[in-house]
Write an enzyme that holds these catalytic residues in place. Structure first.
Site, short mmCIF file in Angstrom:
data_model
loop_
_atom_site.label_atom_id
_atom_site.label_comp_id
_atom_site.label_asym_id
_atom_site.label_seq_id
_atom_site.Cartn_x
_atom_site.Cartn_y
_atom_site.Cartn_z
N ASN A 304 0.87 -1.17 0.00
CA ASN A 304 0.00 0.00 0.00
C ASN A 304 0.92 1.23 0.00
OD1 ASN A 304 0.54 1.22 2.62
ND2 ASN A 304 -0.95 -0.11 3.60
N MET A 308 -2.26 1.71 -7.28
CA MET A 308 -1.41 1.48 -8.45
C MET A 308 -1.26 -0.01 -8.74
SD MET A 308 1.58 4.30 -7.73
CE MET A 308 1.50 4.20 -5.94
N ASN A 375 0.61 -4.52 -6.53
CA ASN A 375 -0.48 -3.54 -6.40
C ASN A 375 -0.32 -2.74 -5.13
OD1 ASN A 375 -1.41 -4.83 -8.67
ND2 ASN A 375 -3.50 -5.06 -7.93
N GLU A 376 -0.36 -1.42 -5.29
CA GLU A 376 -0.35 -0.51 -4.15
C GLU A 376 -1.81 -0.25 -3.76
OE1 GLU A 376 2.17 0.54 -2.48
OE2 GLU A 376 3.90 0.13 -3.76
N LEU A 377 -2.23 -0.89 -2.68
CA LEU A 377 -3.63 -0.91 -2.30
C LEU A 377 -4.06 0.38 -1.60
CD1 LEU A 377 -3.59 -4.53 -0.85
CD2 LEU A 377 -4.27 -3.84 -3.16
#
Length: 577
Positions: A304, A308, A375-377
């Site tokens: 996170n 993204m 994935n940047e949550l």
């Protein structure tokens, strides 16, 4: 006393009967896309510590023995088992011979929701298998290796100890950050003992900040003609070691995402690097697991925040590693991710963010040829689900006030600091800012899971589409077979082919004596490349995504033949002629 226990027993039985009754299928209208009556009931509006994660993994394996198996990839620094679940339909074949997707989360301890997203994926696959055709077909063809937390020590540190939303990133190996010869002697101090590490401010007429008149909780920079009210003193804490700095020498300081054996750099070049590649036991365990499972064709790591969908390269120096053929695959998957997860953007790490050396993302692709995303949550777009609304400087305060009812903020209150004197402490809690509020957690978990299922679906799916025969006379026959791959990803990425990471695919013929074997490079023109050694088992460098490979044998004798395909990342296929 006897009557008390009788009444207590009756009450518990009655409560249990109500609970069971409430879960009967006839009492439930299934919501589309969600398990209606799970064997392992879960709430996806909260965060689970290591003990709870362990419990869920084991309960899933016990409830679904034909779908879920759990094992350890190794131990963390403090000895915690690093659980990984193997999820597939074990009745349809060996898990290790199916194309596989690897998913992990929580490499950084404060990037916590990756564990819930990974765990949700495992839970959803198991609980949806019975009533969702797509899931049944997916698990018949594919294997998932899901490791909810790959930094379990620091996860528990983050959950159970006072921290900020940005601390700590690393594990618990002691590090002397300030080089004074001692470790862990400074760090966060929960001054008022409320379990939160927030901010410190001090009244100062010459300070650069004042309270926002619309929301006094918020500090804003004073204008050129305004008088200041406060100075900000950083995160709640004390200079314990007397070196003039607060909170600079706590547990750990390395970055587990700088420890991987691809384009690794020492700490003076890449801040956060530890001793050498795979010097951290957690990462070493993952690497060993991946090396033992060559069927892993796709990867996903959860971090996170920022909304993204990231691919490599992590650094511009590694730009040539990601060649055009593989980038086409990444682009197709990444753009689909943007459609599936509103507010998320498909980006390239070095180009759109900053340089990362020794990152997990690059080792999975560069070192193992695995198409991998990070994935940047969580994105502030999710606050109000409309473009631009999240850009307001007070959006977080507005959201907390009207949607979380001020649950995410600790109100400012006075405190007598041993070094700063009269101050005030207050601010957002660690579970807000980088982490999903509870009511948004399951929705985003489901969307990110859907992206990984799409990724896994497009790992290779092989079939023998055609077996044709031509009589050559003299007891000889020409057998031609067409091997098809009906998915987006090839059996070998271009990176895999470049460095010969994995062995070639093997296409075999049985049922007749093979005199000669060859790969057909142009069927129309009759151009072939003969394999003189072991012609019955043809070595094929790659079976392209959404493409075919044609092979041919000259055989002696009559009778039916069988063509089989064996690919480490593409699985197996068999057809009788």
């Amino acid at each position: 006393m006897k009557n008390f226990f009788i009444k207590l027993t009756f009450t518990l039985l009655l409560a249990g009967s109500y609970a069971a009754y409430a879960q009967l299928p006839e009492n439930i209208l299934k919501a589309s896309g969600s398990p209606a009556n799970p064997k392992v009931p879960m709430a996806w509006n909260r965060y689970y510590d290591y003990t709870a994660i362990t419990d869920v993994c084991k309960k899933l394996a016990a409830a679904y023995p034909n779908l879920v198996k759990v094992e350890s990839m190794g131990k963390s620094f403090t000895g915690k088992e690093m659980w990984v679940m193997t999820i597939t339909d074990f009745k349809t074949g060996d898990a290790s011979r199916k194309p596989a997707m690897y998913i992990d989360g929580n490499i950084h301890s404060n990037e916590i929701q990756g564990s819930e997203f990974a765990l949700y994926t495992a839970w959803y696959l198991a609980e949806s298998f019975a009533d969702t055709k797509f899931i049944r077909e997916l698990l018949a063809d594919k294997t998932f290796y899901i490791a909810p937390t790959i930094n379990p020590d620091a996860r528990d540190n983050f959950i159970h100890n006072p921290n900020t939303a940005s601390s700590p990133r690393s594990g618990l190996i002691p590090i002397d950050n300030d080089r004074d010869g001692a470790t862990n002697e400074d760090g966060f101090d929960d001054l008022d003992g409320d379990g939160n590490i927030v901010s410190m401010r001090r009244k100062n007429p010459n300070g650069r900040y004042r309270a926002d008149p619309k929301d006094p909780r918020r500090m804003i920079v004073v204008g050129p003609d305004e008088k200041g009210e406060y100075e900000l003193l950083g995160s709640e804490g004390i200079d314990n070691d007397g070196d003039g700095f607060v909170n600079e020498d706590g547990e750990g300081a390395y970055d587990p995402n700088r420890d991987w054996a691809w384009n690794w750099q020492p700490n003076y070049i890449q801040n956060g690097a530890y001793k050498y590649p795979f010097s951290l036991p957690e990462n070493r365990g993952i690497a060993d697991f991946v090396m033992k499972h060559p069927n892993i064709a796709a990867g996903q790591s959860y971090h996170n925040n920022g909304g993204m969908i990231l691919r490599g390269p992590g650094a511009e120096e590694d730009l040539n590693t990601y060649n055009a053929q593989d980038v086409q695959v990444y682009d197709a998957l990444g753009k689909m991710g943007e459609d599936l997860i509103p507010g998320y953007r498909y980006l390239v790490v070095y180009k759109d963010l900053y340089s990362v050396f020794g990152g997990e993302l690059d080792w999975f692709y560069g070192g193992r040829g695995i198409y991998t995303f990070s994935n940047e949550l969580w994105t502030s777009f999710s606050l109000f689900n409309k473009p631009g609304a999240d850009n307001s400087p007070d959006a977080s305060y507005f959201f907390d006030r009207y949607l979380l009812f001020k649950d995410a903020f600790v109100d400012w209150k006075p405190y007598k600091h041993p070094q700063y004197g009269d101050i005030e402490i207050g601010g957002f809690k660690k579970n807000y800012g980088r982490m999903h509020p509870g009511f948004l957690l399951e929705s985003d978990a489901h969307r990110n899971m859907a992206f990984t299922l799409y990724h896994a679906f497009h790992t290779p799916k092989l079939s023998v589409d055609e077996i044709s025969e031509k009589n050559l006379g003299g007891g000889l026959r020409e057998i031609t077979a067409v091997i098809a791959n009906s998915r987006l990803m090839p059996t070998h990425s271009s990176q895999d082919l470049k460095y010969r990471i994995e062995v070639p695919d093997i296409v075999s013929l049985s049922g007749a004596k093979v005199v000669a074997g060859m790969v057909v490079t142009n069927r129309d023109m009759g151009i072939t490349a003969e394999q003189k050694v072991d012609p019955a088992n043809l070595s094929v460098a790659n079976i392209p995504g959404n493409g075919t490979v044609t092979v041919r044998w000259i055989v002696q004798g009559s009778g039916a033949v069988t063509v089989s395909v064996d690919s480490k990342k593409g699985g197996q296929a068999v057809r009788k002629g």
